[in-house]
Each structure stands twice: as C-alpha cells, then as structure tokens.
Design a protein around this motif. Structure first.
Motif, PDB file in Angstrom:
ATOM      1  N   LEU A  20     117.828  -5.736  46.900  1.00 20.95           N
ATOM      2  CA  LEU A  20     118.313  -4.654  46.062  1.00 20.95           C
ATOM      3  C   LEU A  20     117.553  -4.668  44.729  1.00 20.95           C
ATOM      4  N   SER A  21     117.333  -3.469  44.198  1.00 25.23           N
ATOM      5  CA  SER A  21     116.695  -3.326  42.897  1.00 25.23           C
ATOM      6  C   SER A  21     117.610  -2.555  41.960  1.00 25.23           C
ATOM      7  N   CYS A  22     117.524  -2.887  40.690  1.00 26.60           N
ATOM      8  CA  CYS A  22     118.268  -2.166  39.653  1.00 26.60           C
ATOM      9  C   CYS A  22     117.287  -1.841  38.531  1.00 26.60           C
ATOM     10  N   ALA A  23     116.907  -0.582  38.436  1.00 31.21           N
ATOM     11  CA  ALA A  23     116.004  -0.138  37.385  1.00 31.21           C
ATOM     12  C   ALA A  23     116.821   0.230  36.152  1.00 31.21           C
ATOM     13  N   ALA A  24     116.543  -0.459  35.053  1.00 29.15           N
ATOM     14  CA  ALA A  24     117.313  -0.272  33.825  1.00 29.15           C
ATOM     15  C   ALA A  24     116.478   0.463  32.782  1.00 29.15           C
ATOM     16  N   SER A  25     117.106   1.392  32.063  1.00 23.06           N
ATOM     17  CA  SER A  25     116.401   2.133  31.021  1.00 23.06           C
ATOM     18  C   SER A  25     117.356   2.461  29.891  1.00 23.06           C
ATOM     19  N   GLY A  26     116.779   2.827  28.743  1.00 19.60           N
ATOM     20  CA  GLY A  26     117.571   3.260  27.610  1.00 19.60           C
ATOM     21  C   GLY A  26     117.828   2.200  26.564  1.00 19.60           C
ATOM     22  N   ARG A  27     117.423   0.997  26.827  1.00 20.53           N
ATOM     23  CA  ARG A  27     117.619  -0.088  25.860  1.00 20.53           C
ATOM     24  C   ARG A  27     116.493  -1.107  26.009  1.00 20.53           C
ATOM     25  N   THR A  28     116.419  -2.002  25.035  1.00 16.57           N
ATOM     26  CA  THR A  28     115.666  -3.236  25.214  1.00 16.57           C
ATOM     27  C   THR A  28     116.673  -4.260  25.702  1.00 16.57           C
ATOM     28  N   PHE A  29     116.470  -4.763  26.918  1.00 19.25           N
ATOM     29  CA  PHE A  29     117.527  -5.514  27.582  1.00 19.25           C
ATOM     30  C   PHE A  29     117.478  -7.015  27.347  1.00 19.25           C
ATOM     31  N   ARG A  30     116.648  -7.463  26.423  1.00 15.79           N
ATOM     32  CA  ARG A  30     116.551  -8.904  26.186  1.00 15.79           C
ATOM     33  C   ARG A  30     117.844  -9.506  25.659  1.00 15.79           C
ATOM     34  N   SER A  31     118.704  -8.672  25.094  1.00 21.09           N
ATOM     35  CA  SER A  31     119.987  -9.164  24.575  1.00 21.09           C
ATOM     36  C   SER A  31     121.141  -8.893  25.528  1.00 21.09           C
ATOM     37  N   TYR A  32     120.804  -8.628  26.773  1.00 21.26           N
ATOM     38  CA  TYR A  32     121.818  -8.271  27.759  1.00 21.26           C
ATOM     39  C   TYR A  32     121.896  -9.298  28.876  1.00 21.26           C
ATOM     40  N   VAL A  33     123.049  -9.307  29.519  1.00 18.01           N
ATOM     41  CA  VAL A  33     123.248  -9.987  30.792  1.00 18.01           C
ATOM     42  C   VAL A  33     123.374  -8.908  31.861  1.00 18.01           C
ATOM     43  N   MET A  34     122.660  -9.100  32.947  1.00 18.82           N
ATOM     44  CA  MET A  34     122.697  -8.145  34.052  1.00 18.82           C
ATOM     45  C   MET A  34     123.440  -8.771  35.223  1.00 18.82           C
ATOM     46  N   GLY A  35     124.331  -7.997  35.809  1.00 14.45           N
ATOM     47  CA  GLY A  35     125.127  -8.537  36.907  1.00 14.45           C
ATOM     48  C   GLY A  35     125.081  -7.661  38.143  1.00 14.45           C
ATOM     49  N   TRP A  36     125.368  -8.285  39.265  1.00 14.27           N
ATOM     50  CA  TRP A  36     125.592  -7.568  40.524  1.00 14.27           C
ATOM     51  C   TRP A  36     127.032  -7.820  40.952  1.00 14.27           C
ATOM     52  N   PHE A  37     127.710  -6.742  41.301  1.00 14.70           N
ATOM     53  CA  PHE A  37     129.057  -6.806  41.836  1.00 14.70           C
ATOM     54  C   PHE A  37     129.072  -6.059  43.165  1.00 14.70           C
ATOM     55  N   ARG A  38     130.121  -6.274  43.934  1.00 18.04           N
ATOM     56  CA  ARG A  38     130.259  -5.532  45.184  1.00 18.04           C
ATOM     57  C   ARG A  38     131.715  -5.184  45.420  1.00 18.04           C
ATOM     58  N   GLN A  39     131.906  -4.106  46.178  1.00 15.88           N
ATOM     59  CA  GLN A  39     133.263  -3.665  46.493  1.00 15.88           C
ATOM     60  C   GLN A  39     133.310  -3.191  47.933  1.00 15.88           C
ATOM     61  N   ALA A  40     134.122  -3.879  48.720  1.00 21.37           N
ATOM     62  CA  ALA A  40     134.343  -3.497  50.109  1.00 21.37           C
ATOM     63  C   ALA A  40     135.548  -2.564  50.177  1.00 21.37           C
ATOM     64  N   PRO A  41     135.653  -1.755  51.223  1.00 20.82           N
ATOM     65  CA  PRO A  41     136.781  -0.823  51.344  1.00 20.82           C
ATOM     66  C   PRO A  41     138.120  -1.550  51.263  1.00 20.82           C
ATOM     67  N   GLY A  42     138.993  -1.045  50.416  1.00 25.22           N
ATOM     68  CA  GLY A  42     140.325  -1.628  50.291  1.00 25.22           C
ATOM     69  C   GLY A  42     140.388  -2.910  49.486  1.00 25.22           C
ATOM     70  N   LYS A  43     139.261  -3.312  48.915  1.00 25.40           N
ATOM     71  CA  LYS A  43     139.241  -4.559  48.145  1.00 25.40           C
ATOM     72  C   LYS A  43     138.829  -4.288  46.709  1.00 25.40           C
ATOM     73  N   GLU A  44     139.128  -5.254  45.849  1.00 25.36           N
ATOM     74  CA  GLU A  44     138.727  -5.131  44.463  1.00 25.36           C
ATOM     75  C   GLU A  44     137.227  -5.425  44.316  1.00 25.36           C
ATOM     76  N   ARG A  45     136.680  -4.891  43.223  1.00 21.27           N
ATOM     77  CA  ARG A  45     135.287  -5.173  42.921  1.00 21.27           C
ATOM     78  C   ARG A  45     135.151  -6.656  42.564  1.00 21.27           C
ATOM     79  N   GLU A  46     134.140  -7.319  43.132  1.00 22.33           N
ATOM     80  CA  GLU A  46     133.995  -8.748  42.904  1.00 22.33           C
ATOM     81  C   GLU A  46     132.586  -9.106  42.436  1.00 22.33           C
ATOM     82  N   PHE A  47     132.531 -10.180  41.664  1.00 20.15           N
ATOM     83  CA  PHE A  47     131.279 -10.683  41.132  1.00 20.15           C
ATOM     84  C   PHE A  47     130.419 -11.270  42.240  1.00 20.15           C
ATOM     85  N   VAL A  48     129.113 -11.011  42.150  1.00 20.56           N
ATOM     86  CA  VAL A  48     128.163 -11.577  43.104  1.00 20.56           C
ATOM     87  C   VAL A  48     127.195 -12.526  42.390  1.00 20.56           C
TER      88      VAL A  48
END
Length: 124
Positions: A20-48
C-alpha cells in the motif's frame, strides 16, 4: 490543506503480498507521525503500524509484527505498508493517517488527518 491518498489495495490469496502507498501533500511532514489503520465490516477501526517521519522509528500491532513493514520515502512524501504472508483476517479497508508531533499514537482519535481508504481482500 493536508491530503492523504492511498493506493495499492486489491484482492490477493492467502500467503500473498501487497504494498500500500500513501501519498501525502500540503505540509512538510518531518514533524508528523504517519499511521496505517484498518477497519473490517462490523468492527472498530484498529491500529496497524506507524512511523515517525523525522527518524523513521516504527511501531506495529502484534497481529502484523513480522509480516508487515512500514516505511517512508522523503523525496516522494510517500509512506508505504508492505504486507506479506497475508491472511483472510487481514481483510479490511486500510486507511492512512497523519498526526502532528513526535508521539507515535495507536488510537484513531490521536490522528488529525485521514485518507479515503483502500480495500484489501484476502481470500482463503
């Protein structure tokens, strides 16, 4: 304005791989944390997984350790999630997220910006 655009999802058999790819724009992201989450049907969104852009520190959910790898490309402002040995229980919509600061959060509410998501389906 921060924009996060995911790509790379699809249908794969159990044991297969996707990146998977995540193209980020609109900021300088050096001061950011980037995360991946997932959500299956009927379940809460969870950290990956997450990565601190400044130094590359990473964190993973126990369920994906040893199978998934998060990385970033500074020149392309892109974060990747390499997923190997996929299992049917990995089936979900996968979201990219960004939070300002150095803390590597694992809760969805800790992230300010979200992409639209990309579907990953793993068949048995």
């Amino acid at each position: 304005q921060v924009q996060l655009v995911e790509s790379g999802g699809g249908l794969v058999q159990a044991g297969g791989s996707l990146r998977l790819s995540c193209a980020a724009s609109g900021r300088t992201f050096r001061s950011y944390v980037m995360g991946w989450f997932r959500q299956a049907p009927g379940k809460e969104r969870e950290f990956v997984a997450a990565i601190r852009w400044s130094d590359g520190s990473t964190m993973y959910a126990d369920s994906v350790k040893g199978r998934f790898t998060i990385s970033r490309d500074n020149g392309k402002n892109t974060v990747y999630l390499q997923m190997n040995n996929l299992k049917p229980e990995d089936t979900a919509v996968y979201y990219c997220a960004a939070r300002y600061g150095q803390w590597i959060g694992v809760k969805p509410y800790e992230y300010e910006y979200w992409g639209q998501g990309t579907q990953v389906t793993v068949s048995s």
